[in-house]
Design a protein around this motif. Sequence first.
Motif: not given
Length: 281
Positions: A30-43, A66-71, A268-272
């Motif tokens: 997902l980080l390869e796709v170029g989304f603005d942000t990836v909501d990846f987990g929770s504490f 290599h990713s421009k996405s924020k977490l 990359e989105f297709g791979e995701a």
Amino acid sequence: MKIIECPRDAMQGREEFIDTAIKAAYINQLLEVGFDTVDFGSFVNPKAMPQMRDTAELLELLDLFHSKSKLLAIVANKRGAEDALHFEEIDYLGFPLSISETFQQRNTNKSIAEALEVVEDIQNLCEIKGKTVVTYLSMAFGNPYGEAFSVDIVAEFVEKLDALGIKIIALSDTIGVAEPKLIEKLFETNIQAYPEIEFGAHFHSRPEGIAEKIHAGLKGGCRRFDGAIKGFGGCPMAKDELVGNVATEVMIEVLEKEGHHLNLNMEEFGEAMKLAKFVFG
């Protein structure tokens, strides 16, 4: 236009634990796709959300070079925020604040008043660390408990969050009941009243309702949309497997037809998309 991909929301309700290495492989894709942000987990307390008990370990496996996405990571209390803030890689802390007193208690075991105090604590911590709070207004389009709901009530919550200095608010249709006219009005009203706040849309929807909800959000001025590939996830409380997250692939199609350039790597989105079939079955 900002697209936020939410694998955390897609995974968190699944009973069978997804291996950490599999989660990492999926999120790295997902980080390869170029989304603005990836909501990846929770504490959060692993007893409350066992699927997310490996978030810290997962973070160590993510390739961010290599990713421009924020977490973005979700937290439910001050302790969770303190844990998340140990990691420089995390840009946003998300907190679920509900319009519904019942849902606030069920979701975070706090009253709305107590939850607002937590938002203030998290905001103060994030300001010190240079991070940003994303407040999700759950049940922002109605609730199943018969509790009072109106556009004015939503506005009161936004006013309180503005006073705390919150700069990103995601209006959340937790159970998939939002009608297009209400969506448009809520966004238009709040965006006009608080131009300094970035308002996002976190919709849950049956598949046939996705396009009209996205269109309504656009008409209201929304330029930040959450989604999850194939619509996985959603609110277990909805008791309807079709009321999941907005399917990212449908959202992309709608936005591109409206002339928005999303700057996503669709190969990359297709791979995701292929990997999602393996992760979620």
